[in-house]
Design a protein around this motif. Structure first.
Motif, PDB file in Angstrom:
ATOM      1  N   GLU A 296      95.709  30.306   8.589  1.00 62.28           N
ATOM      2  CA  GLU A 296      95.537  31.843   8.416  1.00 62.28           C
ATOM      3  C   GLU A 296      94.647  32.519   7.695  1.00 62.28           C
TER       4      GLU A 296
ATOM      5  N   SER B 210      92.996  35.058  11.158  1.00 62.99           N
ATOM      6  CA  SER B 210      93.424  36.661  11.259  1.00 62.99           C
ATOM      7  C   SER B 210      91.928  37.052  11.159  1.00 62.99           C
TER       8      SER B 210
ATOM      9  N   GLN C 215     105.597  32.435  16.049  1.00 63.40           N
ATOM     10  CA  GLN C 215     104.917  31.762  15.708  1.00 63.40           C
ATOM     11  C   GLN C 215     103.504  31.224  16.879  1.00 63.40           C
ATOM     12  N   LYS C 216     102.419  31.219  16.221  1.00 66.01           N
ATOM     13  CA  LYS C 216     101.392  30.873  16.916  1.00 66.01           C
ATOM     14  C   LYS C 216     100.592  28.965  16.451  1.00 66.01           C
TER      15      LYS C 216
ATOM     16  N   SER D 294     106.043  29.239   8.354  1.00 66.79           N
ATOM     17  CA  SER D 294     104.705  30.303   8.681  1.00 66.79           C
ATOM     18  C   SER D 294     104.151  30.402   9.875  1.00 66.79           C
ATOM     19  N   ASN D 295     103.362  31.598   9.746  1.00 69.27           N
ATOM     20  CA  ASN D 295     102.765  31.871  11.246  1.00 69.27           C
ATOM     21  C   ASN D 295     102.219  31.532  11.700  1.00 69.27           C
TER      22      ASN D 295
END
Length: 477
Positions: A469, A473, A162-163, A192-193
């Motif tokens: 996100e 991205s 995770q970030k 989540s990411n």
């Protein structure tokens, strides 16, 4: 020869000339026109300011201090037996007026239901228990520009891969940092990411943040102070999110230091009210595709816009009072807890859904618990912050907002918009581009109103995450 014949011959001549032009010339003409238009747009874009001045300020009592203590102190919300006894005594001494028959919430907070709320507050609400709920997250204070700024700082529960993304969330009126308590677990304990490290400050003059001691503190000053807060916490880049005054403050933050704001997420849009919007409203009812309105835009804008003047008169009386004589109106609210509750909770009724005015209980317990609502009221009551919070309207509306520096400066950072159907005013996506030049996400929410984080935390959290996100991205690419 008749004048009409001359006109007809001229038209025929022009038509023949156009027909004789070959396709290449027409393409060149179109390209030239497009090129000129693009050049004019580029020149206009270059001339428009990209940032607003950061400036500086001093809001403490007396003369400005040469040095400022930048220490961040832990803070714990406390209460006392004396505080609770005083509250109970004042509730017991409340004088009520009987409501008009069948008036529901059309005259304001219905006094029959107000008696029930006051009874619950007096005999069932446990402030000591709610203080423990408030203290479940770490609280801090630090002095910025001469005043103590309160904030909560919630670090995430991170899993491998995770970030961690820093996020500041800013409340509005008559809310507080407590509005975000339902959404915080969804942002800081997610699979989540990205996972968020969340900072929720109290606007100076609200809750546990010290009120400015000098005239003039507005959203630009709050934006600067919150940038200083983030810098003091060690963040150089971060996301910001807000609704109500929080929307304006976070937009100002994006205008002030775009190099620090990686993304701006809003659940309320302050759009410019210009001639183009007025024309699009007139045309959009019948030819929505010409002005970029979707079916959902038409559904939300009409027929409300046709009776908007009447609705504005019905729902903005508080604004005129607070923007002109806040100290006068605030005296009674600062002295009567039940009066304060009626004034604040009426907004949690109508701003959640105007249809709640047709209900005797204002629909308050459809979306909220009385414990949560009264906890927000208690934050105002125990800190005596209702008057300074009302002054924020006076300071921001004492001049023409259209000519203020932030109104003539666009927002260029990536922006996400969550458009809730019962927000006080709907801003179509086609309007957002006039102010926000890089809209990455625009979501028509299926339900919810003005207090998005408090009403629909799951929906808002999902929208914030998908927006971040998307921005992250693109940054990676």
């Amino acid at each position: 020869m008749r004048f009409e014949d001359t006109i007809m011959q001229t038209i025929e001549s022009i038509r023949d000339t156009l027909n004789n032009l070959d396709q290449t010339k027409l393409q060149l003409l179109a390209l030239s026109s497009a090129g000129i238009g693009a050049l004019l747009c580029y020149l206009a874009w270059r001339k428009s300011p990209k940032k607003i001045p950061v400036g500086d300020g001093w809001w403490g009592a007396g003369e400005k201090s040469i040095t400022e203590d930048k220490t961040i102190h832990k803070f714990v919300v406390k209460t006392s037996v004396e505080e609770i006894e005083d509250l109970h005594r004042r509730i017991d001494q409340t004088r009520y007026a009987d409501p008009l028959e069948d008036s529901c919430f059309h005259y304001g907070f219905n006094s029959s239901y107000l008696r029930r709320v006051a009874f619950y507050w007096r005999h069932q609400f446990d402030w000591e228990k709610q203080v423990k709920v408030i203290n479940q997250y770490p609280h801090f204070k630090t002095k910025i520009e001469g005043i103590d700024v309160h904030f909560i700082h919630v670090r995430p529960v991170q899993t491998p891969g995770q970030k961690v993304v820093p996020l500041m969330m800013v409340h509005g009126w008559p809310g507080s940092f407590y509005e975000f308590y339902r959404i915080l677990p969804l942002l800081t304990e997610t699979s989540s990411n990205v996972v968020f490290e969340v900072i929720c400050p109290s606007i100076p003059g609200y809750g546990y943040s010290e009120a400015p001691h000098k005239i003039g503190f507005n959203s630009l000053d709050a934006a600067r102070i919150f940038h200083k807060l983030m810098e003091r916490l060690g963040f150089t880049q971060y996301y910001v999110q807000g609704g109500d005054w929080g929307s304006l403050i976070t937009s100002n933050m994006a205008q002030m230091k775009p190099e620090c704001v990686r993304g701006l997420h809003l659940n309320m849009i302050f759009a410019t009210n210009d001639l183009g919007q007025l024309l699009s409203l007139l045309v959009g009812r019948y030819l929505p595709f010409l002005v970029g309105f979707s079916k959902e835009d038409v559904k939300r804008l009409y027929p409300y816009m046709e009776k908007s003047i009447y609705e504005i008169l019905r729902e903005t009386g508080y604004l005129h009072i607070q923007a002109t004589k806040p100290d006068t109106a605030g005296c009674g609210l600062n002295d009567s807890p039940v009066g304060l509750a009626a004034y604040i909770l009426e907004k949690f009724s109508s701003w959640t859904d105007l249809g709640n005015r047709d209900l005797e209980d204002g629909g308050l317990e459809k979306k909220f618990s009385l414990d949560d609502l009264l906890t927000n009221v208690m934050i105002y009551w125990t800190t005596c912050s209702i008057i300074p919070s009302m002054r924020f309207y006076k300071e921001n509306l004492k001049q023409n907002l259209k000519t203020r520096v932030d109104s003539v400066t666009k927002v260029f950072v990536p922006t996400g918009v969550a458009a809730f159907p019962h927000e006080l005013a709907h801003c179509p996506r086609s309007w957002t581009g006039a102010r926000f030049r890089d809209v990455r996400s625009y979501t028509y929410m299926p339900r919810g109103g003005h207090f998005a984080a408090f009403e629909e935390p799951q929906l808002l959290a999902q929208d914030i995450m998908q927006f971040v996100e998307k921005v992250e991205s693109k940054r990676r690419k």
